[in-house]
Write a protein that holds these residues in place. Structure first.
Motif, PDB file in Angstrom:
ATOM      1  N   LYS A 203     -15.774 103.700  35.414  1.00 48.79           N
ATOM      2  CA  LYS A 203     -14.848 103.172  36.545  1.00 48.79           C
ATOM      3  C   LYS A 203     -14.551 104.333  37.483  1.00 48.79           C
ATOM      4  O   LYS A 203     -14.048 105.319  36.990  1.00 48.79           O
ATOM      5  CB  LYS A 203     -13.580 102.540  35.756  1.00 48.79           C
ATOM      6  CG  LYS A 203     -12.952 101.569  37.193  1.00 48.79           C
ATOM      7  CD  LYS A 203     -11.652 101.313  36.363  1.00 48.79           C
ATOM      8  CE  LYS A 203     -11.094 100.511  37.524  1.00 48.79           C
ATOM      9  NZ  LYS A 203      -9.574 100.186  37.250  1.00 48.79           N
TER      10      LYS A 203
ATOM     11  N   ARG B 276     -12.720 106.582  39.977  1.00 52.31           N
ATOM     12  CA  ARG B 276     -11.246 106.857  40.118  1.00 52.31           C
ATOM     13  C   ARG B 276     -11.196 107.400  41.560  1.00 52.31           C
ATOM     14  O   ARG B 276     -10.130 107.162  42.259  1.00 52.31           O
ATOM     15  CB  ARG B 276     -10.672 107.806  38.966  1.00 52.31           C
ATOM     16  CG  ARG B 276      -9.044 108.162  39.110  1.00 52.31           C
ATOM     17  CD  ARG B 276      -8.665 109.041  37.960  1.00 52.31           C
ATOM     18  NE  ARG B 276      -8.560 108.200  36.893  1.00 52.31           N
ATOM     19  CZ  ARG B 276      -8.411 108.854  35.870  1.00 52.31           C
ATOM     20  NH1 ARG B 276      -8.459 110.102  35.810  1.00 52.31           N
ATOM     21  NH2 ARG B 276      -8.138 108.341  34.559  1.00 52.31           N
TER      22      ARG B 276
ATOM     23  N   THR C 207     -14.522 109.622  37.814  1.00 49.85           N
ATOM     24  CA  THR C 207     -14.414 108.504  36.937  1.00 49.85           C
ATOM     25  C   THR C 207     -13.179 108.688  35.794  1.00 49.85           C
ATOM     26  O   THR C 207     -12.940 109.808  35.423  1.00 49.85           O
ATOM     27  CB  THR C 207     -15.872 107.983  36.603  1.00 49.85           C
ATOM     28  OG1 THR C 207     -16.018 108.821  35.303  1.00 49.85           O
ATOM     29  CG2 THR C 207     -16.664 107.888  37.452  1.00 49.85           C
ATOM     30  N   GLU C 208     -12.988 107.322  35.624  1.00 48.88           N
ATOM     31  CA  GLU C 208     -12.099 107.311  34.307  1.00 48.88           C
ATOM     32  C   GLU C 208     -12.640 107.623  32.929  1.00 48.88           C
ATOM     33  O   GLU C 208     -11.815 107.914  32.101  1.00 48.88           O
ATOM     34  CB  GLU C 208     -11.427 105.972  34.383  1.00 48.88           C
ATOM     35  CG  GLU C 208     -10.756 105.555  35.572  1.00 48.88           C
ATOM     36  CD  GLU C 208      -9.742 104.515  35.508  1.00 48.88           C
ATOM     37  OE1 GLU C 208      -9.756 103.506  34.508  1.00 48.88           O
ATOM     38  OE2 GLU C 208      -9.012 104.478  36.251  1.00 48.88           O
TER      39      GLU C 208
ATOM     40  N   ASN D 140      -9.696 114.610  31.375  1.00 51.43           N
ATOM     41  CA  ASN D 140      -9.181 113.864  32.520  1.00 51.43           C
ATOM     42  C   ASN D 140      -9.221 114.238  33.490  1.00 51.43           C
ATOM     43  O   ASN D 140      -8.945 115.321  33.939  1.00 51.43           O
ATOM     44  CB  ASN D 140      -7.751 113.190  32.077  1.00 51.43           C
ATOM     45  CG  ASN D 140      -7.337 112.188  32.649  1.00 51.43           C
ATOM     46  OD1 ASN D 140      -7.996 111.247  33.024  1.00 51.43           O
ATOM     47  ND2 ASN D 140      -6.059 112.310  33.414  1.00 51.43           N
TER      48      ASN D 140
END
Lengths: 938, 189
Positions: free
Chosen positions: A20, A22, A40-41, A68
């Motif tokens: 997904k 971000r 992305t996540e 992260n």
């Protein structure tokens, strides 16, 4: 056979995903650039091709908070990432995806980062942490200066901003009290000024404020329904501008937000900005000499975005055209619209990214990338043409099944004839004739197609797979992969080509849902459609729902699943079938009551008859409890056994039974003296893995418990001392293989348990757990494995004749096909005549990793989370799907292709030799006759 | 043994031998098929037989009466034939070893096939032994010999592992046992 050869070229298929999105930025520094950079996540930083949607390059960081991605900033060719809650600052070259530099930042939780520019050139990156702000050179990452923030204990610094005037502003807030603004000099980090302004209504700067124009901080306050303005350059009070004075109204209970744009970090932001006034209401405003002017109202508007090319900036607004899911994206400055269709059940759009570019006539063109709730990225070009979509939900597959494809229409027609009821002789004959005619027609059409295709070069022959022309192939090698993703989107993927044939987004899926996918009816029961059932359970409330669908077309079934008012604990698919050939699904609720789906009279009657032989078990790892239940005829249950594993000492990590579709061909193993060691093939056997709660390396242990699921009898117990998880386990046939980390020797170890009944079978016709007087013989052996592993699975074939391999997903992305022969507790330490007769490999503690065992060659599969195996119609062939961040599908042949002729099988030579021999015999026979006759004449 | 047409051939040969040399071809309707033979025996044909010589062999009638012992011996030879082969077979068995390869298999096949063949043609052998007085005893010995031979072949098969005498040979035919209970479940979701 050439078909198979072509197959081999395409059977290894990998699809790369990123997760997904971000952050996303379009590559702007070259006009004709085709890149979009996404973070992305899933902690992936990737570059996508905007023409095709393919991945140019991709960097997969560590999972979890360590990798992260906190921020992505782009300038020119450089992409600067803050990773791991402000632990690392990295700069990537976006053209080739190479790392420019990486530095470790000082500790402290990350707040914000921005570029700092001077005289139209961007030279630095400012990183704001909880208690310090630091400035780094963009060229090499070296730290220019770091300054502690004043009063960082009380003030929460949340944003950093630079307008290109040689100053770096850090914006902090004391919630419900005041704003603190500290300005640093870019040159030496000296505090130029420090302003403190009362703002009792403000709690979060990033959520409600933005800098607009020449350093004007604009905040939105939902309580007073007004905007607050503060000039960062001059010490002053905040000016309140009620939104009503601008003629604007905020939806009740909505927190307004301010969206601004700063295309060039060396220059101040634009003076135009958006204020979101409601869930689907945006207002474009302009700051003009300290006055806010309303420019245009957008309602309904779902998403807004700014984009800049050269000197031109455009604002994009995405608005739904009508309720059926038609969305348009128009822009104020150009006032052009782009209308495109969105998948009506794809979820709401979440983010809008706009790529603006200058056309040849100096007007601005644009392309749009939309991200929707189901993690889909859609890239749209003018005029509303969808260039590509990426289903990023597939980066998080939770569970999957492979379903056989239906027979072709003609085959189905023939099957249908036998499925229907007979009605008179004449009509039957007519029906038979008509179906034969259809078959003939189809055959001719097929021949014609073959002939037609044969004339074209091979590359031009298109084999587009669509739902309409899906059909089972000769050997059932092509199947439908039904994938369930964590976002609640279901996919149907053709296993041969990897094409997504259908997708179905289930909205209202709770974030921590548990999924269980079951195939209730396969395609074998024409004319009944195949049927899959997905059990979705909300882990918070315990309530579950059923989604019943056709796995071939993805359509929701017309059968209404039962409402489940009680929390569901487990489900159980019985081999019983109702009159429509759907397997019966039992759902166990928290009162240990059972409900059946489908629950027709027929099913209930069957259940009553069978009740005494239906058992189920439940494992509650929080209480360390394993319990077995028996079904009563009134569908209530009765606990018949219970095993408590004290949770203070160890906890249950996983429980694995055998796969229901597993076949074991050979009931025993042949010894060197030609006697038989019979396998202990208990279909009710469960392997329970426990890990010690004490993680000290001297005291930690891993336990394996083999329990009969019907009687609760503990068949065997093995404890690995000085070992630690994660434990990966495979349970199949009469063996259990598991892998753990040995803390004593600091290495990964494989251990194998094999169970044998002995030299005689107790009962060769039936297996009942209730009548097993003799405990099995258990053999165990362990081996050192040179790598840690991510997942473990065993191959599966139709009849179980083919030897088994273990498929090991390695963290390196390789998938290893490890022959089970190497994991055999009967491997002897001293080679004897008998062991040689048995073909046992002498024991060696090290398990090799041979590179030729990698089934995916160089196509690494990132972060393998699971491997799914399915039998094909060929006994030698097992279909394998590895999923994780990527999806990879291939076939494995554990015993080579013993049932398939080789690709290089020379039909021409062999048939010509045969014919030649035949004719030679004929001729020589004739010659011999003539000669005999001649001799007789003499 | 003299050929039945030898008599005439001898008479003809003088003519024929010269005739071939003299004429291109000759047609003899009465004795056409003996022409070739007369050619072959041409050399002998010149010999003039002495008086009292008869080309027809005189049957020896004395053998039937005088040497009955010889018949007995012959018959015993026939009867003991299979038994006599056994040591030879044993030696071959020993030499060929127990590996499964083409030559040992061929040996075993031969060893097995010969006694079986002999047993099948038992009646023919009995006919041979008819003239003997100890016919039944000889027949029995012959039978036993052949049986021993085939037993030896079976033993060889056994030691080579070709006989399905072990439980592992029937393993493939064991059906998977039927399941009496239906079980399922798992971790609490």
């Amino acid at each position: 056979m050439t078909d198979l050869f072509v197959d081999r070229l395409v059977i290894c298929r990998r699809q790369q995903y990123v997760g997904k999105v971000r952050f996303a930025h379009f590559d702007m520094h070259v006009q004709s650039s085709k890149k979009v950079l996404v973070a992305t996540e899933k902690n992936v930083f990737a570059s996508l091709n905007t023409r095709t949607g393919e991945v140019y390059w991709r960097h997969v960081d560590k999972t979890g908070p360590e990798g992260n991605i906190d921020a992505l900033l782009m300038h020119g060719q450089d992409a600067v990432l803050v990773v791991g809650n402000g632990r690392l600052l990295r700069s990537w070259d976006i053209n080739i995806g190479g790392l420019n530099w990486e530095i470790v930042l000082d500790s402290g939780s990350f707040q914000s980062a921005c570029f700092v520019g001077q005289q139209d050139s961007v030279k630095y990156v400012a990183v704001l942490k909880k208690s310090a702000v630091s400035l780094h050179y963009l060229s090499n990452g070296h730290q220019k200066w770091v300054e502690n923030l004043p009063e960082s204990e009380t003030v929460q610094y949340q944003a950093v901003y630079s307008g290109g005037n040689g100053e770096v502003y850090t914006l902090g807030v004391v919630p419900h009290s005041h704003i603190t603004i500290v300005a640093y000099s870019v040159e030496d980090g000296e505090i130029i000024k420090q302003i403190s302004v009362d703002a009792p209504w403000l709690s979060n700067i990033q959520a409600s404020c933005a800098v607009v124009g020449q350093g004007m901080l604009i905040c939105a306050d939902p309580a007073t329904v007004s905007l607050y303005m503060l000039d960062l350059n001059v010490q002053s009070q905040m000016t309140q501008i009620p939104l009503q004075s601008l003629g604007l109204e905020v939806s009740p209970g909505f927190q307004p937000t301010v969206v601004s744009t700063q295309p060039n970090p060396a220059r101040p932001p634009h003076s135009e900005f958006f204020v979101q006034l409601g869930p689907d209401h945006y207002q474009l405003l302009q700051l003009n000499n300290g006055q806010i002017v309303a420019l245009r109202d957008f309602k309904p508007a779902m998403l807004v975005s700014f984009a800049t090319t050269g000197e031109k900036t455009v604002a994009a607004v995405m608005a739904p055209k009508n309720k059926t899911g038609l969305y348009k994206s128009g822009r104020r400055l150009l006032d052009t619209t782009l209308i495109f269709n969105m998948d009506p059940n794809g979820g709401k759009p979440e983010k809008l990214y706009v790529q603006a570019f200058l056309k040849k006539d100096d007007s601005v063109g644009y392309r749009v990338m939309v991200q929707t709730e189901d993690h889909t990225l859609t890239f749209i070009q003018q005029p509303g043409r969808v260039m590509w979509t990426r289903e990023e939900a597939l980066s998080d597959v939770v569970t999957m099944e492979m379903v056989d494809l239906p027979l072709t229409g003609t085959q189905a027609e023939l099957e249908g004839e036998f499925g229907k009821k007979a009605d008179g002789l004449l009509s039957m004959v007519l029906k038979r004739l008509s179906s034969q005619l259809i078959l003939l027609q189809a055959w001719i059409a097929h021949l014609w197609k073959l002939f037609y295709d044969a004339r074209k070069p091979r590359s031009q022959v298109k084999n587009d797979v669509t739902i309409e022309n899906l059909s089972r192939d000769e050997f059932n090698l092509q199947k439908m992969m039904v994938m369930v993703t964590a976002s609640g989107k279901l996919f149907g993927i053709d296993s041969k080509t990897g094409t997504i044939l259908w997708r179905h987004y289930l909205d209202n899926i709770p974030s921590n849902a548990a999924f269980k996918l079951m195939v209730q009816r396969t395609t074998a029961h024409f004319p009944h459609p195949p049927q899959c059932t997905l059990l979705i359970k909300d882990k918070d409330t315990g309530l579950a729902t059923l989604h019943v669908f056709n796995p071939i077309f993805g359509r929701k079934s017309h059968i209404t699943p039962p409402a489940l008012p009680q929390p569901i604990l487990q489900s159980l698919l019985l081999p019983l079938m109702d009159q429509d050939y759907a397997k019966v699904l039992l759902l166990v609720d928290d009162q240990y009551k059972v409900s059946a789906f489908p629950s027709t009279k027929n099913v209930l009657q069957q259940l009553q008859e069978m009740a005494s032989s239906i058992f189920f078990y439940l494992v509650d790892s929080s209480q360390g409890r394993l319990s077995g239940y028996r079904l009563r005829t009134d569908l209530s249950t009765e606990m018949i056994w219970e095993v408590i594993i004290p949770t203070e000492v160890q906890r249950i990590v996983s429980v694995k039974g055998k796969r229901p579709n597993e076949h074991v061909h050979s009931q025993g193993r042949v010894m060197g003296d030609r006697s038989v060691l019979y396998k202990y093939l208990n279909p009710n056997l469960l392997a329970v893995v426990t890990e010690s709660t004490d993680l000290h390396q001297e005291r930690s242990f891993v336990g394996i418990l083999l329990i009969d699921g019907v009687t609760g009898r503990i068949i065997h117990e093995a404890v690995q001392r000085k070992a630690r998880g994660p434990v990966h386990l495979v349970h199949s046939e009469n063996w259990v293989v598991y892998e753990y980390w040995s803390t004593k020797s600091r290495r990964n170890e494989f251990s194998v348990l094999e169970l044998y009944e002995g030299m005689e079978l107790y009962n060769s016709t039936v297996f009942s757990s209730l009548d097993r007087p003799h405990p099995p013989q258990v053999l165990q052996q362990s081996y050192i494995f040179p790598s840690s592993i991510s997942t473990l699975e065993a191959t599966l074939t139709e009849k179980g004749i083919t030897s088994r391999h273990l498929l090991v997903g390695l963290p390196s992305g390789a998938i290893l096909s490890l022959p089970k022969m190497f994991l055999d507790p009967r491997r002897p330490e001293i080679v004897s005549e008998q062991s040689r007769e048995e073909n046992l490999i002498p024991y060696s503690p090290e398990m090799p990793i041979r590179t030729e065992w990698f089934i995916n060659y160089n196509q690494t599969v990132s972060r393998v989370r699971g491997i799914y195996t399915a039998p094909s119609g060929l006994e030698s062939t097992c279909l394998v799907v590895a999923y994780g961040l990527d999806i990879y599908q291939t076939r494995v042949y554990p015993s080579k292709q013993f049932d398939v002729l080789k690709d290089d099988y020379d039909y021409m030579l062999i048939s010509s030799v045969l014919f030649a021999l035949f004719f030679a015999t004929m001729i020589s026979k004739r010659l011999a006759e003539v000669k005999l006759l001649n001799r007789a004449w003499r | 043994m003299a050929s039945p047409g030898g008599q005439g051939g001898g008479a003809l040969s003088t003519r024929g031998g010269c005739g071939v040399r003299r004429m291109k071809w000759a047609l003899e309707l009465s004795l056409g098929n003996t022409r070739s033979r007369s050619d072959r025996q041409g050399g002998q044909g010149d010999v003039v037989y002495p008086i009292g010589y008869s080309e027809k062999p005189v049957p020896d009638t004395s053998i039937q009466e005088t040497d009955k012992n010889l018949v007995e011996k012959r018959c015993w030879d026939v009867a003991l034939g299979p038994l006599k082969q056994i040591p030879m077979n044993l030696f071959i068995m020993y030499m060929s070893g127990n590996t499964i390869s083409i030559f040992p298999i061929m040996m075993v096949c031969m060893m097995a096939w010969r006694p079986i063949q002999a047993l099948m043609s038992m009646s023919a052998t009995f006919k041979l032994l008819e003239s003997s007085s100890q016919q039944w005893l000889q027949g029995l010995v012959y039978l036993v010999g052949n049986l021993l031979g085939s037993a030896l072949a079976i033993y060889k098969c056994q030691s080579m592992g070709l006989l399905p005498t072990h439980s592992s040979d029937w393993l493939a035919f064991i059906e998977p046992p039927q399941r009496m209970e239906i079980m399922g479940g798992g971790m609490v979701l």
